[in-house]
Design a protein around this motif. Sequence first.
Motif, PDB file in Angstrom:
ATOM      1  N   LYS A   1      -2.019 -11.939   6.213  1.00  0.00           N
ATOM      2  CA  LYS A   1      -1.124 -12.301   7.580  1.00  0.00           C
ATOM      3  C   LYS A   1       0.273 -11.343   7.534  1.00  0.00           C
ATOM      4  O   LYS A   1       1.249 -11.434   8.136  1.00  0.00           O
ATOM      5  N   VAL A   2       0.353 -10.598   6.408  1.00  0.00           N
ATOM      6  CA  VAL A   2       1.456  -9.625   6.068  1.00  0.00           C
ATOM      7  C   VAL A   2       1.072  -8.328   6.790  1.00  0.00           C
ATOM      8  O   VAL A   2      -0.236  -7.565   6.459  1.00  0.00           O
ATOM      9  N   ASN A   3       1.818  -7.642   7.580  1.00  0.00           N
ATOM     10  CA  ASN A   3       1.502  -6.454   8.279  1.00  0.00           C
ATOM     11  C   ASN A   3       1.610  -5.249   7.543  1.00  0.00           C
ATOM     12  O   ASN A   3       1.264  -3.899   7.470  1.00  0.00           O
ATOM     13  N   LEU A   4       2.714  -5.189   6.744  1.00  0.00           N
ATOM     14  CA  LEU A   4       3.186  -4.095   5.764  1.00  0.00           C
ATOM     15  C   LEU A   4       3.948  -4.634   4.396  1.00  0.00           C
ATOM     16  O   LEU A   4       4.665  -5.514   4.462  1.00  0.00           O
ATOM     17  N   VAL A   5       3.442  -3.845   3.248  1.00  0.00           N
ATOM     18  CA  VAL A   5       4.361  -4.060   2.207  1.00  0.00           C
ATOM     19  C   VAL A   5       5.040  -2.877   1.713  1.00  0.00           C
ATOM     20  O   VAL A   5       4.449  -1.686   1.767  1.00  0.00           O
ATOM     21  N   LEU A   6       6.409  -2.934   1.658  1.00  0.00           N
ATOM     22  CA  LEU A   6       7.332  -1.822   1.362  1.00  0.00           C
ATOM     23  C   LEU A   6       7.412  -1.919  -0.180  1.00  0.00           C
ATOM     24  O   LEU A   6       8.408  -3.030  -0.490  1.00  0.00           O
ATOM     25  N   ALA A   7       7.239  -1.262  -1.061  1.00  0.00           N
ATOM     26  CA  ALA A   7       7.390  -1.372  -2.297  1.00  0.00           C
ATOM     27  C   ALA A   7       7.710  -0.210  -3.154  1.00  0.00           C
ATOM     28  O   ALA A   7       7.393   1.007  -2.796  1.00  0.00           O
ATOM     29  N   GLY A   8       8.298  -0.204  -4.147  1.00  0.00           N
ATOM     30  CA  GLY A   8       8.562   0.876  -5.038  1.00  0.00           C
ATOM     31  C   GLY A   8       8.997   0.378  -6.543  1.00  0.00           C
ATOM     32  O   GLY A   8       9.274  -0.815  -6.822  1.00  0.00           O
ATOM     33  N   ASP A   9       9.290   1.326  -7.235  1.00  0.00           N
ATOM     34  CA  ASP A   9       9.803   0.893  -8.983  1.00  0.00           C
ATOM     35  C   ASP A   9      10.161   2.487  -9.217  1.00  0.00           C
ATOM     36  O   ASP A   9      10.414   3.343  -8.667  1.00  0.00           O
ATOM     37  N   LEU A  10      10.437   2.451 -10.694  1.00  0.00           N
ATOM     38  CA  LEU A  10      10.904   3.806 -11.353  1.00  0.00           C
ATOM     39  C   LEU A  10       9.816   4.553 -11.894  1.00  0.00           C
ATOM     40  O   LEU A  10      10.109   5.670 -12.481  1.00  0.00           O
ATOM     41  N   GLN A  11       8.712   4.080 -11.862  1.00  0.00           N
ATOM     42  CA  GLN A  11       7.669   4.941 -12.771  1.00  0.00           C
ATOM     43  C   GLN A  11       7.236   6.174 -11.864  1.00  0.00           C
ATOM     44  O   GLN A  11       7.574   6.155 -10.410  1.00  0.00           O
ATOM     45  N   ASN A  12       6.927   7.351 -12.587  1.00  0.00           N
ATOM     46  CA  ASN A  12       6.417   8.581 -11.741  1.00  0.00           C
ATOM     47  C   ASN A  12       5.458   8.125 -10.554  1.00  0.00           C
ATOM     48  O   ASN A  12       4.186   7.283 -10.752  1.00  0.00           O
ATOM     49  N   GLN A  13       5.635   8.932  -9.546  1.00  0.00           N
ATOM     50  CA  GLN A  13       5.007   8.602  -8.162  1.00  0.00           C
ATOM     51  C   GLN A  13       4.721   7.056  -7.829  1.00  0.00           C
ATOM     52  O   GLN A  13       3.744   6.749  -7.490  1.00  0.00           O
ATOM     53  N   CYS A  14       5.663   6.290  -8.203  1.00  0.00           N
ATOM     54  CA  CYS A  14       5.541   4.947  -7.900  1.00  0.00           C
ATOM     55  C   CYS A  14       4.256   4.224  -8.530  1.00  0.00           C
ATOM     56  O   CYS A  14       3.906   3.399  -7.479  1.00  0.00           O
ATOM     57  N   THR A  15       3.936   4.529  -9.566  1.00  0.00           N
ATOM     58  CA  THR A  15       2.519   3.971  -9.859  1.00  0.00           C
ATOM     59  C   THR A  15       2.580   2.474 -10.054  1.00  0.00           C
ATOM     60  O   THR A  15       1.423   1.936  -9.818  1.00  0.00           O
ATOM     61  N   ALA A  16       3.444   1.972 -10.681  1.00  0.00           N
ATOM     62  CA  ALA A  16       3.391   0.337 -10.877  1.00  0.00           C
ATOM     63  C   ALA A  16       3.209  -0.207  -9.672  1.00  0.00           C
ATOM     64  O   ALA A  16       2.465  -1.102  -9.352  1.00  0.00           O
ATOM     65  N   SER A  17       3.752   0.227  -8.361  1.00  0.00           N
ATOM     66  CA  SER A  17       3.673  -0.387  -7.095  1.00  0.00           C
ATOM     67  C   SER A  17       2.081   0.100  -6.422  1.00  0.00           C
ATOM     68  O   SER A  17       1.393  -0.690  -5.909  1.00  0.00           O
ATOM     69  N   ASN A  18       1.742   1.385  -6.855  1.00  0.00           N
ATOM     70  CA  ASN A  18       0.494   1.787  -6.354  1.00  0.00           C
ATOM     71  C   ASN A  18      -0.811   1.149  -6.899  1.00  0.00           C
ATOM     72  O   ASN A  18      -1.555   0.844  -6.307  1.00  0.00           O
ATOM     73  N   TYR A  19      -0.512   0.873  -8.378  1.00  0.00           N
ATOM     74  CA  TYR A  19      -1.607   0.133  -9.062  1.00  0.00           C
ATOM     75  C   TYR A  19      -1.424  -1.262  -8.651  1.00  0.00           C
ATOM     76  O   TYR A  19      -2.536  -1.902  -8.903  1.00  0.00           O
ATOM     77  N   THR A  20      -0.280  -1.826  -8.270  1.00  0.00           N
ATOM     78  CA  THR A  20      -0.440  -3.454  -7.840  1.00  0.00           C
ATOM     79  C   THR A  20      -1.219  -3.360  -6.387  1.00  0.00           C
ATOM     80  O   THR A  20      -1.905  -4.363  -6.208  1.00  0.00           O
ATOM     81  N   LEU A  21      -0.909  -2.406  -5.599  1.00  0.00           N
ATOM     82  CA  LEU A  21      -1.481  -2.681  -4.330  1.00  0.00           C
ATOM     83  C   LEU A  21      -2.900  -2.090  -4.109  1.00  0.00           C
ATOM     84  O   LEU A  21      -3.590  -2.528  -2.988  1.00  0.00           O
TER      85      LEU A  21
ATOM     86  N   ALA B   1       6.611  -8.581   7.043  1.00  0.00           N
ATOM     87  CA  ALA B   1       6.845  -7.380   5.943  1.00  0.00           C
ATOM     88  C   ALA B   1       7.430  -7.824   4.836  1.00  0.00           C
ATOM     89  O   ALA B   1       8.417  -8.605   4.736  1.00  0.00           O
ATOM     90  N   ALA B   2       6.913  -7.261   3.741  1.00  0.00           N
ATOM     91  CA  ALA B   2       7.271  -7.881   2.287  1.00  0.00           C
ATOM     92  C   ALA B   2       7.823  -6.590   1.764  1.00  0.00           C
ATOM     93  O   ALA B   2       7.450  -5.343   1.782  1.00  0.00           O
ATOM     94  N   ALA B   3       9.148  -6.792   1.410  1.00  0.00           N
ATOM     95  CA  ALA B   3       9.722  -5.813   0.528  1.00  0.00           C
ATOM     96  C   ALA B   3      10.042  -6.019  -1.036  1.00  0.00           C
ATOM     97  O   ALA B   3      10.636  -7.260  -1.244  1.00  0.00           O
ATOM     98  N   MET B   4       9.446  -5.030  -1.745  1.00  0.00           N
ATOM     99  CA  MET B   4       9.531  -5.588  -3.154  1.00  0.00           C
ATOM    100  C   MET B   4       9.819  -4.662  -4.056  1.00  0.00           C
ATOM    101  O   MET B   4       9.154  -3.246  -3.880  1.00  0.00           O
ATOM    102  N   THR B   5      10.312  -4.575  -5.093  1.00  0.00           N
ATOM    103  CA  THR B   5      10.691  -3.649  -6.173  1.00  0.00           C
ATOM    104  C   THR B   5      10.531  -4.305  -7.529  1.00  0.00           C
ATOM    105  O   THR B   5      10.802  -5.553  -7.564  1.00  0.00           O
ATOM    106  N   SER B   6      10.295  -3.472  -8.735  1.00  0.00           N
ATOM    107  CA  SER B   6      10.303  -3.828  -9.750  1.00  0.00           C
ATOM    108  C   SER B   6      10.716  -2.739 -10.840  1.00  0.00           C
ATOM    109  O   SER B   6      10.968  -1.633 -10.562  1.00  0.00           O
ATOM    110  N   SER B   7      11.146  -3.034 -12.188  1.00  0.00           N
ATOM    111  CA  SER B   7      11.192  -2.099 -13.294  1.00  0.00           C
ATOM    112  C   SER B   7      10.910  -2.723 -14.732  1.00  0.00           C
ATOM    113  O   SER B   7      10.695  -4.075 -14.685  1.00  0.00           O
TER     114      SER B   7
END
Length: 342
Positions: free
Chosen positions: A76-96, A132-138
Amino acid sequence: MATRRGDTLLFAKPPSITAFGAVGGKKEGEGPLAAGFDLLFEDNTLQQDTWEKAESTLQRHCLELTLQKAQTTLDKVNLVLAGDLQNQCTASNYTLRGLDVPFAGLYGACSTMAEAVALAACLASAGLVDRAAAMTSSHFCAAERQFRTPLEYGGKRTPTAQWTATAAGCCLVQPAGNGPFVRAVTFGRVRDYEVTDINNMGAAMAPAAANTILQYLRDTGSRAEDFDAVYTGDLGLVGSQLLKELLEAEGVSLDNHADCGLLLFDQAAQQVQAGGSGAGCSASVLCAHVLPRLRAGELERVLFLSTGALMSQTTFLQGESIPGIAHLLELCATKPEGEAAG
């Protein structure tokens, strides 16, 4: 929909942050905000064989917990907007990659959480998303390996250095709900004051924070004292002092200021030098401390900024200075009926 005043977007019908979650590591669990986290891990590996995988696991838990609190599911989530500090946002990419949901990867360094929530609010206000989910991590260990030196090197940290949070924060943003609400957003402009010390990010980011605050106040005709608090994202001790000096030079007193990098950890007891930092720092403080206080009625109206240093290890080694940026959210506990924001 939103109306524009200068660089600020004001929402006639403020979108709602209907659910939020915060997940942290061992050091965060020993800090002053530990009770506000939804989940804390004693082992920063999170039972993974690399720090990078551990950060993705941190994000996944944070997203799942937020959806559980909202009593909804990922489909039921239309979009996840996510980012992190790793090169090419790999933490978010690999999560999604393991989740079948539309995904927009963002990189604003430590400013990413405010950027993600602001974009989600814009989309929700325009009726383009229902959720929409907005998420970040480090992750401290992943960030040290990428930006400085691996932990095995044993390098000594300077007094101006900050401790990257092992943490994640997630907000579920919808066009309507019970709040807290996003009344306005100001997208920042890149500012570079020729700071070159990779161990003094607070000084690099403070001018951008000052610029965005001043821009918002000009755009809306507001005063700093109109708010219960003005939160900045991980300027730390050095950057917070510099921010106040820069604003005082412009005639603005920031007596209600609090910095996420100084709230997340006990600076002296936890030996974090100038305070906390990282994309997960302001994200987790927002979701473990600021939004719960708004929901509980302890705060009514606040400004929240995430600040980012837009450099890389490559630009640092090339002798480049460190540009900074800060994005701002105006958050409120209750939505004024029939009143445009600002």
